[in-house]
Design a protein around this motif. Sequence first.
Motif, short mmCIF file in Angstrom:
data_model
loop_
_atom_site.label_atom_id
_atom_site.label_comp_id
_atom_site.label_asym_id
_atom_site.label_seq_id
_atom_site.Cartn_x
_atom_site.Cartn_y
_atom_site.Cartn_z
N LYS A 68 -7.55 1.35 29.65
CA LYS A 68 -7.16 2.74 29.50
C LYS A 68 -5.65 2.90 29.59
O LYS A 68 -5.04 3.64 28.81
N GLN A 71 -3.80 2.01 26.55
CA GLN A 71 -4.46 2.52 25.34
C GLN A 71 -4.89 1.40 24.40
O GLN A 71 -4.52 1.35 23.24
N ILE A 73 -7.57 -0.47 22.25
CA ILE A 73 -8.89 -0.37 21.64
C ILE A 73 -9.23 -1.64 20.87
O ILE A 73 -10.38 -2.03 20.79
N LYS A 88 3.20 -2.44 19.97
CA LYS A 88 1.88 -3.08 20.00
C LYS A 88 1.64 -3.82 18.71
O LYS A 88 2.00 -3.34 17.63
N ASP B 99 -12.04 10.03 28.62
CA ASP B 99 -11.09 9.00 28.22
C ASP B 99 -10.42 9.48 26.95
O ASP B 99 -11.09 9.86 25.98
N HIS B 100 -9.13 9.51 26.99
CA HIS B 100 -8.38 9.97 25.83
C HIS B 100 -7.81 8.76 25.11
O HIS B 100 -7.00 8.03 25.66
N VAL B 101 -8.27 8.54 23.93
CA VAL B 101 -7.81 7.38 23.18
C VAL B 101 -6.67 7.81 22.27
O VAL B 101 -6.83 8.68 21.42
N VAL B 102 -5.52 7.21 22.49
CA VAL B 102 -4.35 7.54 21.67
C VAL B 102 -3.97 6.32 20.86
O VAL B 102 -3.82 5.23 21.41
N ILE B 103 -3.86 6.50 19.62
CA ILE B 103 -3.36 5.41 18.80
C ILE B 103 -2.22 5.99 17.96
O ILE B 103 -2.42 6.93 17.21
N LEU B 143 -9.74 7.12 14.07
CA LEU B 143 -9.36 5.71 13.98
C LEU B 143 -9.00 5.33 12.54
O LEU B 143 -8.12 4.51 12.31
#
Lengths: 110, 582
Positions: A68, A71, A73, A88, B99-103, B143
Amino acid sequence: MKAASQGKGKKAKADPPEEIWNLRLYVAGQTPKSITAFANLKKICEEHLAGKYRIEVIDLLKNPQLAKGDQIIAIPTLVRKLPEPLKKIIGDLANTERVLVGLDIRSVSG
Amino acid sequence: MAKAKQDADSLAKCPTGIRGLDEITKGGLPRGRPTLICGCAGSGKTLLAMEFLMRGARDYGEPGVFMTFEETPDDLAKNFISLGFDLHDMESRGLIATDHVVIARSEIEETGEYDLEGLFIRLGSAIDSIGAKRVVLDTVEALFSELPNATILRAELRRLFHWLKDRGVTAIVTGESGDKTLTRYGLEEYVADCVIFLDFRIVEQISTRRLRIIKYRGSSHGADEYPFLIDERGVSILPITSLGLDYPVSTERISTGVPKLDAMLSGKGFFRGSTILVSGTAGTGKTSLSATFADAACRRGERCLYFAFEESPRQIIRNMGSIGLDLDRWVKKGLLKFHSARPSLYGLEMHLVTFHKVIEEFNPRVFIVDPISNLINAGTASEVKSILTRLIDYLKMQKISTFLTDLTHYGNSLERTSEEISSLIDTWLLLRDIELKGERNRGLYILKSRGMAHSNQIQEFLLTDEGIDLIDIYTGSGEALTGSARAAQDAEEKAAELACRREADRRFREQERKRKALEAKIAALRAEFAAESEELHLLVEEERIRQAALVEDRVEMTHLRKGKPSDPQAKRLKKTGERRAR
């Protein structure tokens, strides 16, 4: 898969502020992609950042809560913590050119 | 997967707790499987997902994970508060994890192969941290715009949905609708179990939200488009389809508030739970009649809900004071509730959802809409019909007496409404202007009233200080008269009647006189006759006496002649006697 290595600044060039590159590689278990990524990273660092880098490998299977914070994924992900700004790179780092661009290494090595 | 197939026979459902949605889906979303909610921007996807999660955590003891790809945790918390949920509190109690997903594409470089195991690990960790049973992935599609390699993404999303199933969590995945596909990136390919589509459309500047279940594998579901509403209590979906005609009926009668109108309705008023429509042009007294009915309900101690689409509650209360109705006391007692809104505030369906919501809250026995025609104008005839059918069915199920007014326009037939809703109406009153001799008066009559012998008379409708009064209108000599014309006609008739009576008296006297004259004449004739008879009598007597004297004379003469009185002589004598008598 815990590895932290630091190259010695043997071939240090005339960069007055001696910067330490703080790199973090996120993986999830010892998958082929993770191993490849680590090997590629190690190679690139030795070639371009010898002596002034530090690699921290974080296994998310062991520390899932860390995903988390940065960030994460995608696996594997390489995070350049230092120098700023944060960068990244995702993937197994097979394309050295792109890794160098991604980490902005070329400018450092001249 | 195998497990899911076994369950298909008796599909387990996960109640959403969202009003209406569980009815449409017959129990909720498929338990342990992902559901796709798609729709355009602003259609309420996030809110619906959020409510699903919150209600699950609060009402069903199922903690949930909210993974957002778009909103920051702060924004998310604000959104939750707008629905009355305190996100931070629920997080601290271990009911919700976010949950905050930042991309950020700008800081990501892609080289070589990768997978989204990181996402799985984050989600798994969040699920494990609170033992979540529900998961929301709010626009996982984000995404696609941030990660360039769509091939990897697709494979990973497919894996993600399988993984969610394996974890046995009930998941909602949201997705933006695309041009030709349900979602921009074809998420519906992966989520095959249940797909819900949210629509947000604007017709004639009025927006309506609608929800449709596109598919629900292994379960029957309502297939219509259902309007829904987002308000401070969350999402409300209107599940009411035409429920068939099996609602309970009542033989109980309730007063209209106007005794004479009750009398017209076979003496007892409306049936409880029936639907009453009052049609009339502007200013014919529809609101007064509604208010009187409301007042009567409150007098019986019943709760009455009054939807006003033309006037504010204060204005109605003030105006009805002029006909002797004190509605304010009922409002204060909590028996009467006004709900005012502009008809153009939102679409017909939204109004209908509002009706449902307020009816559920207030639980009235009498429901008044004044006027419903404004709503009718908000939609097409078929829409109106289907929607009002739903409303009226619903009200009948609840045994709520419904009183609708309908403003008709000049130039239209008074029965214009008939095309749309007449078949739904049990009792239909018509208020109409009667224009006559420079005057306009109100008339009321009953167009129909199911199940009772109702009056067929047009009554004059009067608004007095003491409320509504009905008067028989003048219907003699082939025309109907109202107002001062009726009064004038009454006076005229009285005068005519008096004259008539005088004439009769006069004739009677004349007759009497004639009778008397006749009697007098008869008496005179009789007297004359009697006199004549008397005279005749005397004459006969005289003759007899004279004859007798003659016979004596003859005898004497015979004696004198000394002759024998022979027969021929006698005959001769008789002849001469006769001659003499002549």
